[in-house]
Design a protein around this motif. Structure first.
Motif, PDB file in Angstrom:
ATOM      1  N   ASN A  48       0.972  -1.218   0.017  1.00  0.00           N
ATOM      2  CA  ASN A  48      -0.019  -0.143   0.040  1.00  0.00           C
ATOM      3  C   ASN A  48       0.885   1.377  -0.052  1.00  0.00           C
ATOM      4  N   SER A  51       2.496   1.786  -3.328  1.00  0.00           N
ATOM      5  CA  SER A  51       1.833   2.351  -4.218  1.00  0.00           C
ATOM      6  C   SER A  51       1.531   3.861  -4.152  1.00  0.00           C
ATOM      7  N   TYR A 120      -7.077   8.131 -16.491  1.00  0.00           N
ATOM      8  CA  TYR A 120      -8.520   7.335 -16.439  1.00  0.00           C
ATOM      9  C   TYR A 120      -8.887   7.932 -17.963  1.00  0.00           C
ATOM     10  N   ARG A 260     -21.161   1.717 -11.379  1.00  0.00           N
ATOM     11  CA  ARG A 260     -20.317   0.535 -11.053  1.00  0.00           C
ATOM     12  C   ARG A 260     -19.258   0.225 -12.062  1.00  0.00           C
ATOM     13  N   GLU A 263     -16.488   2.673 -12.279  1.00  0.00           N
ATOM     14  CA  GLU A 263     -15.722   2.537 -11.081  1.00  0.00           C
ATOM     15  C   GLU A 263     -14.699   1.250 -11.446  1.00  0.00           C
ATOM     16  N   GLU A 264     -15.022   0.223 -12.091  1.00  0.00           N
ATOM     17  CA  GLU A 264     -14.354  -0.950 -12.226  1.00  0.00           C
ATOM     18  C   GLU A 264     -13.353  -0.370 -13.298  1.00  0.00           C
ATOM     19  N   LYS A 266     -12.130   2.617 -14.011  1.00  0.00           N
ATOM     20  CA  LYS A 266     -11.052   3.401 -13.312  1.00  0.00           C
ATOM     21  C   LYS A 266     -10.128   2.185 -12.455  1.00  0.00           C
ATOM     22  N   ASP A 267     -10.665   1.355 -11.954  1.00  0.00           N
ATOM     23  CA  ASP A 267      -9.739   0.430 -10.930  1.00  0.00           C
ATOM     24  C   ASP A 267      -8.818  -0.056 -11.707  1.00  0.00           C
ATOM     25  N   THR A 268      -9.282  -0.723 -12.874  1.00  0.00           N
ATOM     26  CA  THR A 268      -8.510  -1.258 -13.933  1.00  0.00           C
ATOM     27  C   THR A 268      -7.132  -0.482 -14.326  1.00  0.00           C
ATOM     28  N   PHE A 270      -6.039   2.231 -13.152  1.00  0.00           N
ATOM     29  CA  PHE A 270      -5.356   2.445 -11.896  1.00  0.00           C
ATOM     30  C   PHE A 270      -4.491   1.496 -11.602  1.00  0.00           C
ATOM     31  N   ASN A 271      -4.785   0.123 -11.274  1.00  0.00           N
ATOM     32  CA  ASN A 271      -3.932  -0.888 -11.141  1.00  0.00           C
ATOM     33  C   ASN A 271      -2.889  -1.277 -12.137  1.00  0.00           C
TER      34      ASN A 271
END
Length: 297
Positions: A48, A51, A120, A260, A263-264, A266-268, A270-271
Protein backbone atom coordinates in the motif's frame (compact mmCIF):
# COMPACT_ATOMS: atom_id res chain seq x y z
CA UNK A 1 14.66 2.38 7.26
CA UNK A 2 12.84 -0.73 6.03
CA UNK A 3 11.70 0.81 2.74
CA UNK A 4 13.49 3.04 0.26
CA UNK A 5 11.45 3.90 -2.85
CA UNK A 6 13.33 5.63 -5.67
CA UNK A 7 15.66 7.06 -3.04
CA UNK A 8 12.82 8.23 -0.75
CA UNK A 9 13.18 6.76 2.72
CA UNK A 10 9.99 5.66 4.46
CA UNK A 11 9.94 6.02 8.22
CA UNK A 12 9.38 2.76 10.12
CA UNK A 13 6.52 4.39 12.04
CA UNK A 14 4.65 4.90 8.77
CA UNK A 15 4.94 1.20 8.00
CA UNK A 16 3.82 0.23 11.51
CA UNK A 17 0.80 2.54 11.31
CA UNK A 18 -0.23 1.06 7.95
CA UNK A 19 0.32 -2.47 9.29
CA UNK A 20 -1.99 -1.73 12.23
CA UNK A 21 -4.64 -0.37 9.86
CA UNK A 22 -4.47 -3.47 7.66
CA UNK A 23 -4.56 -5.89 10.58
CA UNK A 24 -7.39 -3.94 12.23
CA UNK A 25 -9.44 -4.23 9.05
CA UNK A 26 -9.11 -8.02 9.01
CA UNK A 27 -9.78 -8.26 12.74
CA UNK A 28 -13.05 -6.37 12.26
CA UNK A 29 -13.95 -8.94 9.61
CA UNK A 30 -13.11 -11.69 12.13
CA UNK A 31 -10.56 -13.11 9.68
CA UNK A 32 -7.53 -13.13 11.96
CA UNK A 33 -6.51 -14.55 15.30
CA UNK A 34 -3.56 -13.13 17.22
CA UNK A 35 -0.52 -12.79 14.96
CA UNK A 36 -0.92 -15.78 12.64
CA UNK A 37 -1.14 -13.59 9.51
CA UNK A 38 1.15 -10.73 10.58
CA UNK A 39 3.79 -11.37 7.86
CA UNK A 40 1.03 -11.32 5.25
CA UNK A 41 -0.47 -8.10 6.65
CA UNK A 42 2.95 -6.44 6.81
CA UNK A 43 3.37 -7.29 3.14
CA UNK A 44 0.01 -5.69 2.35
CA UNK A 45 1.02 -2.61 4.34
CA UNK A 46 4.29 -2.20 2.46
CA UNK A 47 2.56 -2.69 -0.88
CA UNK A 48 0.00 0.00 0.00
CA UNK A 49 2.76 2.42 0.96
CA UNK A 50 4.80 1.66 -2.15
CA UNK A 51 1.79 2.37 -4.36
CA UNK A 52 1.01 5.66 -2.59
CA UNK A 53 4.60 6.89 -2.67
CA UNK A 54 5.07 6.02 -6.35
CA UNK A 55 1.82 7.75 -7.27
CA UNK A 56 2.80 10.88 -5.35
CA UNK A 57 6.27 10.86 -6.90
CA UNK A 58 4.84 10.54 -10.40
CA UNK A 59 2.22 13.22 -9.77
CA UNK A 60 4.89 15.64 -8.55
CA UNK A 61 6.98 14.88 -11.63
CA UNK A 62 4.08 15.49 -14.02
CA UNK A 63 2.45 18.40 -12.19
CA UNK A 64 5.08 20.20 -10.08
CA UNK A 65 2.84 23.27 -9.64
CA UNK A 66 -0.76 23.28 -8.39
CA UNK A 67 -2.82 26.46 -8.77
CA UNK A 68 -3.61 28.24 -5.49
CA UNK A 69 -7.24 28.59 -6.60
CA UNK A 70 -7.62 24.82 -6.83
CA UNK A 71 -6.15 24.36 -3.36
CA UNK A 72 -8.40 27.05 -1.87
CA UNK A 73 -11.46 25.54 -3.54
CA UNK A 74 -10.67 22.09 -2.13
CA UNK A 75 -9.94 23.48 1.36
CA UNK A 76 -13.17 25.50 1.39
CA UNK A 77 -15.16 22.43 0.43
CA UNK A 78 -13.52 20.30 3.13
CA UNK A 79 -14.23 22.92 5.79
CA UNK A 80 -17.87 23.13 4.71
CA UNK A 81 -18.24 19.35 4.78
CA UNK A 82 -16.74 19.22 8.30
CA UNK A 83 -19.21 21.82 9.55
CA UNK A 84 -16.75 24.66 10.10
CA UNK A 85 -13.08 25.47 10.48
CA UNK A 86 -12.73 24.28 14.09
CA UNK A 87 -14.48 21.01 13.29
CA UNK A 88 -12.24 20.53 10.25
CA UNK A 89 -9.02 20.85 12.25
CA UNK A 90 -10.40 18.52 14.93
CA UNK A 91 -11.34 15.97 12.27
CA UNK A 92 -7.85 15.88 10.76
CA UNK A 93 -6.29 15.59 14.22
CA UNK A 94 -4.50 18.93 14.16
CA UNK A 95 -4.76 20.57 17.62
CA UNK A 96 -3.90 23.99 16.23
CA UNK A 97 -4.49 25.78 12.95
CA UNK A 98 -1.57 25.47 10.55
CA UNK A 99 -2.98 26.44 7.18
CA UNK A 100 0.40 26.21 5.42
CA UNK A 101 0.75 22.51 6.30
CA UNK A 102 -2.87 21.83 5.42
CA UNK A 103 -2.58 23.56 2.06
CA UNK A 104 0.57 21.58 1.30
CA UNK A 105 -1.25 18.31 1.99
CA UNK A 106 -4.26 19.41 -0.03
CA UNK A 107 -1.99 20.36 -2.92
CA UNK A 108 -0.77 16.76 -2.98
CA UNK A 109 -4.36 15.50 -3.17
CA UNK A 110 -5.30 17.92 -5.95
CA UNK A 111 -2.15 17.03 -7.89
CA UNK A 112 -2.91 13.31 -7.56
CA UNK A 113 -6.51 13.77 -8.71
CA UNK A 114 -5.40 15.75 -11.74
CA UNK A 115 -2.90 13.08 -12.70
CA UNK A 116 -5.43 10.27 -12.27
CA UNK A 117 -7.83 12.23 -14.45
CA UNK A 118 -5.19 12.10 -17.16
CA UNK A 119 -4.67 8.36 -16.61
CA UNK A 120 -8.39 7.51 -16.69
CA UNK A 121 -9.17 9.62 -19.74
CA UNK A 122 -12.77 9.81 -20.93
CA UNK A 123 -15.26 7.74 -18.97
CA UNK A 124 -16.83 4.82 -20.84
CA UNK A 125 -20.41 5.20 -22.05
CA UNK A 126 -21.90 1.70 -21.87
CA UNK A 127 -24.94 0.94 -24.00
CA UNK A 128 -28.22 -0.29 -22.53
CA UNK A 129 -27.36 -3.78 -23.74
CA UNK A 130 -23.99 -3.66 -21.98
CA UNK A 131 -25.59 -2.35 -18.81
CA UNK A 132 -28.20 -5.10 -18.81
CA UNK A 133 -25.59 -7.78 -19.50
CA UNK A 134 -23.51 -6.54 -16.56
CA UNK A 135 -26.63 -6.45 -14.35
CA UNK A 136 -27.56 -10.04 -15.21
CA UNK A 137 -24.00 -11.27 -14.73
CA UNK A 138 -23.73 -9.60 -11.30
CA UNK A 139 -27.29 -10.09 -10.12
CA UNK A 140 -26.18 -10.92 -6.56
CA UNK A 141 -25.13 -7.27 -6.12
CA UNK A 142 -28.59 -5.97 -6.99
CA UNK A 143 -30.77 -7.95 -4.59
CA UNK A 144 -33.19 -6.48 -2.09
CA UNK A 145 -32.40 -7.07 1.57
CA UNK A 146 -34.25 -9.80 3.40
CA UNK A 147 -36.85 -8.36 5.77
CA UNK A 148 -39.01 -9.80 8.52
CA UNK A 149 -42.13 -8.66 10.31
CA UNK A 150 -41.73 -9.63 13.94
CA UNK A 151 -43.43 -9.26 17.30
CA UNK A 152 -42.11 -9.89 20.78
CA UNK A 153 -42.97 -10.27 24.42
CA UNK A 154 -40.42 -8.72 26.74
CA UNK A 155 -39.84 -8.28 30.45
CA UNK A 156 -37.16 -6.03 31.89
CA UNK A 157 -35.28 -6.76 35.09
CA UNK A 158 -36.45 -3.50 36.68
CA UNK A 159 -38.21 -4.18 39.96
CA UNK A 160 -37.57 -7.93 39.82
CA UNK A 161 -36.09 -9.80 42.76
CA UNK A 162 -33.71 -11.71 40.50
CA UNK A 163 -32.90 -12.56 36.90
CA UNK A 164 -34.07 -16.10 37.60
CA UNK A 165 -37.51 -14.83 38.59
CA UNK A 166 -37.93 -13.01 35.27
CA UNK A 167 -36.54 -15.94 33.30
CA UNK A 168 -38.97 -18.38 34.91
CA UNK A 169 -41.91 -16.05 34.15
CA UNK A 170 -40.87 -15.84 30.51
CA UNK A 171 -40.38 -19.58 30.29
CA UNK A 172 -43.91 -20.09 31.59
CA UNK A 173 -45.24 -17.70 28.90
CA UNK A 174 -43.34 -19.63 26.23
CA UNK A 175 -44.91 -22.90 27.41
CA UNK A 176 -48.36 -21.33 26.96
CA UNK A 177 -47.41 -20.18 23.45
CA UNK A 178 -46.15 -23.62 22.48
CA UNK A 179 -49.41 -25.06 23.79
CA UNK A 180 -51.32 -22.90 21.28
CA UNK A 181 -51.97 -19.57 23.05
CA UNK A 182 -52.37 -16.54 20.78
CA UNK A 183 -49.07 -14.63 20.68
CA UNK A 184 -50.46 -11.11 20.30
CA UNK A 185 -53.13 -11.64 22.97
CA UNK A 186 -50.61 -13.03 25.45
CA UNK A 187 -48.17 -10.23 24.63
CA UNK A 188 -50.87 -7.66 25.40
CA UNK A 189 -51.61 -9.34 28.75
CA UNK A 190 -47.93 -9.12 29.76
CA UNK A 191 -47.28 -5.66 28.36
CA UNK A 192 -45.50 -3.46 30.89
CA UNK A 193 -47.17 -0.24 29.70
CA UNK A 194 -48.75 1.38 26.64
CA UNK A 195 -45.35 2.56 25.38
CA UNK A 196 -43.95 -0.95 25.11
CA UNK A 197 -44.00 -2.11 21.49
CA UNK A 198 -45.33 -5.57 20.71
CA UNK A 199 -45.56 -5.46 16.91
CA UNK A 200 -42.10 -4.38 15.70
CA UNK A 201 -43.19 -4.01 12.08
CA UNK A 202 -40.93 -4.76 9.12
CA UNK A 203 -37.16 -4.41 9.49
CA UNK A 204 -33.93 -5.60 7.90
CA UNK A 205 -30.65 -6.57 9.50
CA UNK A 206 -28.80 -3.70 11.12
CA UNK A 207 -31.89 -1.88 12.40
CA UNK A 208 -32.27 -3.66 15.76
CA UNK A 209 -29.91 -4.94 18.42
CA UNK A 210 -27.63 -7.64 17.07
CA UNK A 211 -28.62 -10.15 19.79
CA UNK A 212 -32.29 -9.74 18.85
CA UNK A 213 -31.69 -9.93 15.10
CA UNK A 214 -29.54 -13.06 15.40
CA UNK A 215 -32.49 -14.90 16.88
CA UNK A 216 -35.25 -13.33 14.78
CA UNK A 217 -33.61 -13.78 11.37
CA UNK A 218 -32.81 -17.43 12.12
CA UNK A 219 -36.49 -18.27 12.63
CA UNK A 220 -39.22 -19.46 10.30
CA UNK A 221 -42.65 -17.85 10.06
CA UNK A 222 -44.89 -18.39 13.11
CA UNK A 223 -42.03 -20.05 14.99
CA UNK A 224 -41.72 -19.25 18.71
CA UNK A 225 -38.20 -18.34 19.82
CA UNK A 226 -36.48 -19.58 22.95
CA UNK A 227 -36.31 -17.15 25.86
CA UNK A 228 -33.29 -14.94 25.22
CA UNK A 229 -31.88 -11.79 26.73
CA UNK A 230 -30.53 -8.45 25.55
CA UNK A 231 -29.56 -5.33 27.44
CA UNK A 232 -33.29 -4.51 27.64
CA UNK A 233 -34.27 -7.72 29.42
CA UNK A 234 -35.68 -11.09 28.41
CA UNK A 235 -37.57 -11.67 25.16
CA UNK A 236 -39.67 -14.16 23.26
CA UNK A 237 -40.23 -13.30 19.62
CA UNK A 238 -42.09 -14.64 16.64
CA UNK A 239 -41.81 -13.93 12.94
CA UNK A 240 -45.19 -12.92 11.54
CA UNK A 241 -44.05 -12.71 7.91
CA UNK A 242 -40.90 -12.66 5.81
CA UNK A 243 -39.83 -10.96 2.60
CA UNK A 244 -37.10 -12.91 0.87
CA UNK A 245 -34.24 -11.25 -0.97
CA UNK A 246 -35.03 -10.81 -4.67
CA UNK A 247 -33.54 -9.01 -7.68
CA UNK A 248 -34.28 -5.30 -7.95
CA UNK A 249 -35.74 -4.30 -11.33
CA UNK A 250 -33.09 -3.34 -13.87
CA UNK A 251 -34.57 0.12 -14.49
CA UNK A 252 -34.41 0.87 -10.76
CA UNK A 253 -30.67 0.15 -10.53
CA UNK A 254 -29.62 1.15 -14.05
CA UNK A 255 -27.73 4.25 -12.88
CA UNK A 256 -26.00 2.26 -10.13
CA UNK A 257 -24.94 -0.35 -12.70
CA UNK A 258 -23.49 2.37 -14.93
CA UNK A 259 -21.58 3.89 -12.00
CA UNK A 260 -20.20 0.51 -10.96
CA UNK A 261 -19.00 -0.18 -14.51
CA UNK A 262 -17.25 3.20 -14.57
CA UNK A 263 -15.63 2.51 -11.20
CA UNK A 264 -14.38 -0.88 -12.40
CA UNK A 265 -12.98 0.78 -15.52
CA UNK A 266 -11.10 3.27 -13.33
CA UNK A 267 -9.89 0.53 -10.97
CA UNK A 268 -8.45 -1.40 -13.90
CA UNK A 269 -6.68 1.70 -15.25
CA UNK A 270 -5.40 2.55 -11.76
CA UNK A 271 -4.03 -0.93 -11.11
CA UNK A 272 -2.35 -1.11 -14.51
CA UNK A 273 -0.73 2.28 -13.93
CA UNK A 274 0.55 1.45 -10.44
CA UNK A 275 1.99 -1.84 -11.72
CA UNK A 276 3.83 0.08 -14.43
CA UNK A 277 5.25 2.44 -11.81
CA UNK A 278 6.40 -0.49 -9.66
CA UNK A 279 8.03 -2.18 -12.64
CA UNK A 280 10.14 0.90 -13.31
CA UNK A 281 10.92 1.80 -9.70
CA UNK A 282 13.93 1.08 -7.51
CA UNK A 283 12.55 -0.37 -4.30
CA UNK A 284 14.73 -1.55 -1.42
CA UNK A 285 13.22 -3.47 1.47
CA UNK A 286 15.76 -3.98 4.25
CA UNK A 287 13.41 -5.90 6.54
CA UNK A 288 14.42 -9.54 7.09
CA UNK A 289 11.91 -12.02 5.72
CA UNK A 290 9.32 -13.05 8.34
CA UNK A 291 9.63 -16.79 8.80
CA UNK A 292 6.95 -16.95 11.47
CA UNK A 293 4.87 -14.67 13.63
CA UNK A 294 7.39 -14.67 16.45
CA UNK A 295 4.83 -14.27 19.20
CA UNK A 296 4.87 -17.71 20.76
CA UNK A 297 1.64 -18.95 19.16
Amino acid sequence: MALIINGEEIDDEVIEAEFRNVKGHYERLLQVSCCERDPEFRGYAKDNIISRVLLNQEALKRLPVVEDEAITERLTKLIEEAGGENEFYMKIGMPYKDEAVVRQNIAGGVRLDLMLGQIYGAEPEPTDAELRAYYEKNLAIYMTEEMIHAAHITKSLQGAKSRQEVFEAMRSIRQELRAGADFMKLAEEHRADEQQMIDLGWFKRGEFMEEFETIAFSMGEKEISPVFNTQLGFHICTVLARKVSEPMPFEMVKDAVRQRMIEEFKDTKFNEFTEQLKAGAEIKDTDPADENCGCGH
